[in-house]
Design a protein around this motif. Structure first.
Motif, PDB file in Angstrom:
ATOM      1  N   LEU A 251      21.895  37.261  50.005  1.00 11.69           N
ATOM      2  CA  LEU A 251      22.854  36.280  49.513  1.00 11.69           C
ATOM      3  C   LEU A 251      23.638  35.612  50.635  1.00 11.69           C
ATOM      4  CD1 LEU A 251      24.303  38.157  46.393  1.00 11.69           C
ATOM      5  CD2 LEU A 251      22.486  36.428  46.469  1.00 11.69           C
ATOM      6  N   PHE A 252      23.900  36.374  51.714  1.00  6.42           N
ATOM      7  CA  PHE A 252      24.746  35.840  52.778  1.00  6.42           C
ATOM      8  C   PHE A 252      24.072  35.824  54.151  1.00  6.42           C
ATOM      9  CE2 PHE A 252      27.457  37.922  49.580  1.00  6.42           C
ATOM     10  CZ  PHE A 252      28.209  36.831  49.162  1.00  6.42           C
ATOM     11  N   GLY A 253      22.844  36.311  54.228  1.00  8.10           N
ATOM     12  CA  GLY A 253      22.110  36.278  55.491  1.00  8.10           C
ATOM     13  C   GLY A 253      22.655  37.232  56.546  1.00  8.10           C
ATOM     14  N   ILE A 254      23.417  38.249  56.142  1.00  7.04           N
ATOM     15  CA  ILE A 254      23.975  39.222  57.086  1.00  7.04           C
ATOM     16  C   ILE A 254      22.969  40.336  57.303  1.00  7.04           C
ATOM     17  CG2 ILE A 254      25.858  40.859  57.523  1.00  7.04           C
ATOM     18  CD1 ILE A 254      27.627  39.148  55.733  1.00  7.04           C
ATOM     19  N   GLU A 255      22.472  40.465  58.538  1.00  8.36           N
ATOM     20  CA  GLU A 255      21.435  41.438  58.826  1.00  8.36           C
ATOM     21  C   GLU A 255      22.033  42.737  59.351  1.00  8.36           C
ATOM     22  OE1 GLU A 255      18.641  39.661  61.483  1.00  8.36           O
ATOM     23  OE2 GLU A 255      17.900  38.224  59.997  1.00  8.36           O
ATOM     24  N   THR A 256      21.258  43.799  59.272  1.00  9.32           N
ATOM     25  CA  THR A 256      21.638  45.101  59.823  1.00  9.32           C
ATOM     26  C   THR A 256      21.193  45.179  61.281  1.00  9.32           C
ATOM     27  OG1 THR A 256      19.555  46.032  59.015  1.00  9.32           O
ATOM     28  CG2 THR A 256      21.474  46.266  57.599  1.00  9.32           C
ATOM     29  N   PRO A 257      21.800  46.049  62.109  1.00  4.19           N
ATOM     30  CA  PRO A 257      22.807  47.042  61.740  1.00  4.19           C
ATOM     31  C   PRO A 257      24.201  46.432  61.583  1.00  4.19           C
ATOM     32  CG  PRO A 257      22.313  47.220  64.074  1.00  4.19           C
ATOM     33  CD  PRO A 257      21.358  46.202  63.523  1.00  4.19           C
ATOM     34  N   LEU A 258      24.934  46.917  60.616  1.00  2.75           N
ATOM     35  CA  LEU A 258      26.304  46.474  60.400  1.00  2.75           C
ATOM     36  C   LEU A 258      27.240  47.196  61.362  1.00  2.75           C
ATOM     37  CD1 LEU A 258      26.364  46.640  56.485  1.00  2.75           C
ATOM     38  CD2 LEU A 258      25.989  44.605  57.899  1.00  2.75           C
ATOM     39  N   PRO A 259      28.362  46.583  61.740  1.00  5.76           N
ATOM     40  CA  PRO A 259      29.351  47.254  62.606  1.00  5.76           C
ATOM     41  C   PRO A 259      29.863  48.528  61.946  1.00  5.76           C
ATOM     42  CG  PRO A 259      29.830  44.902  62.409  1.00  5.76           C
ATOM     43  CD  PRO A 259      28.767  45.204  61.404  1.00  5.76           C
ATOM     44  N   LEU A 260      30.256  49.502  62.749  1.00  7.69           N
ATOM     45  CA  LEU A 260      30.720  50.780  62.215  1.00  7.69           C
ATOM     46  C   LEU A 260      31.947  50.636  61.322  1.00  7.69           C
ATOM     47  CD1 LEU A 260      30.287  53.224  65.249  1.00  7.69           C
ATOM     48  CD2 LEU A 260      29.010  53.206  63.108  1.00  7.69           C
ATOM     49  N   GLY A 261      32.766  49.614  61.578  1.00  5.76           N
ATOM     50  CA  GLY A 261      33.968  49.415  60.791  1.00  5.76           C
ATOM     51  C   GLY A 261      33.755  48.632  59.515  1.00  5.76           C
ATOM     52  N   ASN A 262      32.534  48.153  59.293  1.00  2.00           N
ATOM     53  CA  ASN A 262      32.239  47.398  58.078  1.00  2.00           C
ATOM     54  C   ASN A 262      32.409  48.311  56.859  1.00  2.00           C
ATOM     55  OD1 ASN A 262      30.276  46.397  55.860  1.00  2.00           O
ATOM     56  ND2 ASN A 262      30.390  44.648  57.257  1.00  2.00           N
ATOM     57  N   PRO A 263      33.070  47.824  55.792  1.00  2.00           N
ATOM     58  CA  PRO A 263      33.279  48.670  54.606  1.00  2.00           C
ATOM     59  C   PRO A 263      31.997  49.241  54.019  1.00  2.00           C
ATOM     60  CG  PRO A 263      34.633  46.692  54.476  1.00  2.00           C
ATOM     61  CD  PRO A 263      33.729  46.511  55.660  1.00  2.00           C
ATOM     62  N   VAL A 264      30.916  48.457  54.037  1.00  2.00           N
ATOM     63  CA  VAL A 264      29.640  48.939  53.513  1.00  2.00           C
ATOM     64  C   VAL A 264      29.112  50.075  54.383  1.00  2.00           C
ATOM     65  CG1 VAL A 264      27.249  48.324  52.987  1.00  2.00           C
ATOM     66  CG2 VAL A 264      29.093  46.706  52.471  1.00  2.00           C
ATOM     67  N   LYS A 265      29.252  49.923  55.696  1.00  2.00           N
ATOM     68  CA  LYS A 265      28.828  50.979  56.620  1.00  2.00           C
ATOM     69  C   LYS A 265      29.673  52.232  56.427  1.00  2.00           C
ATOM     70  CE  LYS A 265      26.402  50.934  59.881  1.00  2.00           C
ATOM     71  NZ  LYS A 265      25.010  51.384  60.094  1.00  2.00           N
ATOM     72  N   LEU A 266      30.981  52.073  56.240  1.00  2.00           N
ATOM     73  CA  LEU A 266      31.867  53.216  56.021  1.00  2.00           C
ATOM     74  C   LEU A 266      31.486  53.952  54.738  1.00  2.00           C
ATOM     75  CD1 LEU A 266      35.325  51.633  56.987  1.00  2.00           C
ATOM     76  CD2 LEU A 266      34.027  53.337  58.286  1.00  2.00           C
ATOM     77  N   LEU A 267      31.166  53.189  53.678  1.00  2.00           N
ATOM     78  CA  LEU A 267      30.758  53.804  52.420  1.00  2.00           C
ATOM     79  C   LEU A 267      29.464  54.599  52.606  1.00  2.00           C
ATOM     80  CD1 LEU A 267      31.050  54.166  49.332  1.00  2.00           C
ATOM     81  CD2 LEU A 267      29.743  52.036  49.071  1.00  2.00           C
ATOM     82  N   GLY A 268      28.514  54.022  53.317  1.00  2.00           N
ATOM     83  CA  GLY A 268      27.241  54.689  53.545  1.00  2.00           C
ATOM     84  C   GLY A 268      27.399  55.966  54.352  1.00  2.00           C
ATOM     85  N   ASN A 269      28.209  55.913  55.404  1.00  2.00           N
ATOM     86  CA  ASN A 269      28.413  57.107  56.234  1.00  2.00           C
ATOM     87  C   ASN A 269      29.165  58.195  55.464  1.00  2.00           C
ATOM     88  OD1 ASN A 269      27.059  56.158  58.494  1.00  2.00           O
ATOM     89  ND2 ASN A 269      28.887  55.225  59.393  1.00  2.00           N
ATOM     90  N   ALA A 270      30.145  57.784  54.663  1.00  2.00           N
ATOM     91  CA  ALA A 270      30.870  58.754  53.840  1.00  2.00           C
ATOM     92  C   ALA A 270      29.925  59.415  52.842  1.00  2.00           C
ATOM     93  CB  ALA A 270      32.022  58.075  53.112  1.00  2.00           C
ATOM     94  N   GLY A 271      29.031  58.619  52.245  1.00  2.00           N
ATOM     95  CA  GLY A 271      28.052  59.158  51.313  1.00  2.00           C
ATOM     96  C   GLY A 271      27.096  60.126  51.987  1.00  2.00           C
ATOM     97  N   ALA A 272      26.659  59.784  53.196  1.00  2.00           N
ATOM     98  CA  ALA A 272      25.736  60.662  53.925  1.00  2.00           C
ATOM     99  C   ALA A 272      26.386  62.004  54.242  1.00  2.00           C
ATOM    100  CB  ALA A 272      25.282  59.976  55.213  1.00  2.00           C
ATOM    101  N   ILE A 273      27.641  61.964  54.685  1.00  2.00           N
ATOM    102  CA  ILE A 273      28.349  63.211  55.007  1.00  2.00           C
ATOM    103  C   ILE A 273      28.546  64.054  53.753  1.00  2.00           C
ATOM    104  CG2 ILE A 273      30.551  64.156  55.818  1.00  2.00           C
ATOM    105  CD1 ILE A 273      30.742  61.687  57.667  1.00  2.00           C
ATOM    106  N   SER A 274      28.945  63.413  52.657  1.00  2.00           N
ATOM    107  CA  SER A 274      29.157  64.124  51.400  1.00  2.00           C
ATOM    108  C   SER A 274      27.861  64.769  50.915  1.00  2.00           C
ATOM    109  CB  SER A 274      29.688  63.163  50.335  1.00  2.00           C
ATOM    110  OG  SER A 274      29.818  63.793  49.082  1.00  2.00           O
ATOM    111  N   ALA A 275      26.773  64.009  50.944  1.00  2.00           N
ATOM    112  CA  ALA A 275      25.484  64.543  50.494  1.00  2.00           C
ATOM    113  C   ALA A 275      25.015  65.681  51.393  1.00  2.00           C
ATOM    114  CB  ALA A 275      24.442  63.426  50.460  1.00  2.00           C
ATOM    115  N   PHE A 276      25.226  65.531  52.700  1.00  2.00           N
ATOM    116  CA  PHE A 276      24.810  66.576  53.650  1.00  2.00           C
ATOM    117  C   PHE A 276      25.547  67.887  53.380  1.00  2.00           C
ATOM    118  CE2 PHE A 276      25.504  68.856  57.660  1.00  2.00           C
ATOM    119  CZ  PHE A 276      24.190  69.126  58.018  1.00  2.00           C
TER     120      PHE A 276
END
Length: 334
Positions: A251-276
Motif C-alpha cells: 500500500l505504501f511501498g515501504i520495504e524491509t528491513p524496518l528500523p528497530l524503532g518502527n512500531p511494527v518492528k517493535l510489535l514483531g520483536n515483542a511477539g518473538a520474545i513472548s513466543a520464545f
C-alpha cells in the motif's frame, strides 16, 4: 463381543493398540472409580468426562470416541492423573484419541498419515527445502549476496508470494474441509438437530481462547496458563506483524528491513520474545515433569519443536543481520 443393555458391541482391538501407541498406554489401569470425573474442574455437569471415555477406550469403541465432543474439552492439566488411585493417565488417553482424530479427519487423508508417523518426517521437510532451492536457482542462486544484508536479495518478494500464498490457500482450504468433515460426523453420531448459532459460538470460543480461562480452573498444573498465553499472544503478534509488513509494502511501498524503532518492528520483536519464552517454558515443563504435564506424543513434539525452531531461526536471522554476518544470516533465514 460385549453385551450391553442396547445389544452387542464388537470391540476394535486394533484401535485399542493404536491408542496405546499414541500415548494411552495406561488405559487398562482404569477400574472405573470415577475419581477423574469428580476432580476434573473443566468437565461439564452433564455427561462428565473422562470416566466414560476411559471405558470406551478399553472396549475399543472407536466411533464413540472419534465423534465425542467431550474429548476436545480436556486441557491436559493433570488433575485426574494426580488423584487417580491406579496411576492411570486419562488425560493421555484423550490426547491419544485427539491425535488419531487428526489423522482420521485430515483432508487429503494421505497428509494425515504422513504427519502422524515419524517415518515421513524427513520427506516432509525435504519437500519445502526442495521448493526453496528451486526458487533460489531461479533467482539469486546459492551464493551469498554482496553488500548490506537484505533478505529480499536472496528471496525477492514476488518469489516469496508465489510460494507462500498458494501454500497458505491450500492449508486454509484443507483445514476447512477437515473441520467440515469432523462437524458433519459429530452431528450425525450425536443426534444434533437444527441449526447452530455460529456467530455466538465463534465469539464464545474466541473469548475462551484469548483468556485461557479453563487453564486457570486447573489446580495441579495451573502454571500452564501463563506459558500458553505467552505462546499464543506471541504468535498472534507475529501474525499481525506479518500482515502489517505486507500492507506497508503493497500500500505504501515501504520495504524491509524496518528500523528497530518502527512500531511494527517493535510489535514483531515483542511477539518473538513472548513466543520464545512461552514455548521454552512448555518444553522444559514437559521434559522435567511428564506426570503433571502429560505424556508427549510424536505429534506433540513435532508441532512444539516446529514452533520453537521457527522462533529461533526468526530471532537468529534478525540478530545475524544486525551483527552484519551474511555467512550466518542468509543460511539461517533460508
Amino acid at each position: 463381543m460385549i453385551e450391553t443393555s442396547k445389544g452387542f458391541v464388537e470391540p476394535d482391538l486394533d484401535f485399542v493398540a493404536e491408542l496405546k501407541k499414541y500415548g494411552g498406554g495406561t488405559l487398562k489401569k482404569c477400574y472405573q472409580c470415577a475419581t477423574c470425573s469428580v476432580v476434573c474442574s473443566v468437565t461439564p455437569e452433564e455427561k462428565p468426562f473422562p470416566r466414560k471415555e476411559m471405558i470406551w477406550a478399553q472396549w475399543g469403541l472407536k466411533d464413540k470416541l472419534m465423534y465425542n465432543p467431550d474429548v476436545w474439552l480436556c486441557h491436559q492439566c493433570g488433575d485426574c492423573a494426580t488423584h487417580c488411585p491406579r496411576g492411570a493417565q486419562p488425560m493421555d488417553v484423550l490426547v491419544a484419541v485427539r491425535n488419531i482424530s487428526y489423522r482420521n479427519f485430515a483432508v487429503p487423508a494421505v497428509l494425515g498419515k504422513m504427519l502422524s508417523s515419524s517415518a515421513f518426517l524427513l520427506p516432509l521437510f525435504a519437500v519445502p527445502i526442495a521448493i526453496l532451492l528451486l526458487a533460489l536457482s531461479g533467482s539469486h542462486g546459492l551464493s551469498i549476496p554482496d553488500g548490506e544484508i537484505v533478505y529480499s536479495k536472496l528471496f525477492p518478494i514476488h518469489i516469496i508470494d508465489s510460494i507462500f500464498i498458494p501454500i497458505g490457500a491450500f492449508v486454509a482450504i484443507t483445514s476447512l474441509l477437515g473441520i467440515m468433515k469432523f462437524w458433519k460426523g459429530l452431528r450425525k453420531h450425536n443426534g444434533v438437530e437444527g441449526s447452530l448459532n455460529v456467530p455466538s459460538a465463534v465469539i464464545g470460543a474466541a473469548m475462551d481462547i484469548m483468556t485461557h480461562k479453563k487453564f486457570g480452573d486447573c489446580t495441579v498444573n495451573r502454571s500452564r496458563k501463563a506459558s500458553h498465553l505467552l505462546m499464543f499472544f506471541g504468535f498472534a503478534a507475529l501474525f499481525v506483524t506479518t500482515n502489517l509488513v505486507m500492507a506497508l509494502l503493497y500500500l505504501f511501498g515501504i520495504e524491509t528491513p524496518l528500523p528497530l524503532g518502527n512500531p511494527v518492528k517493535l510489535l514483531g520483536n515483542a511477539g518473538a520474545i513472548s513466543a520464545f519464552i512461552g514455548v521454552t517454558w512448555i518444553i522444559l515443563r514437559r521434559i522435567s515433569n511428564e506426570k503433571e504435564a502429560g505424556k508427549s506424543s510424536y505429534q506433540d513434539w513435532t508441532f512444539i519443536l516446529a514452533l520453537y525452531f521457527t522462533i529461533i531461526t526468526g530471532i537468529g536471522a534478525e540478530l545475524a543481520r544486525l551483527a552484519e554476518m551474511p555467512g550466518v544470516a542468509y543460511p539461517v533465514y533460508f
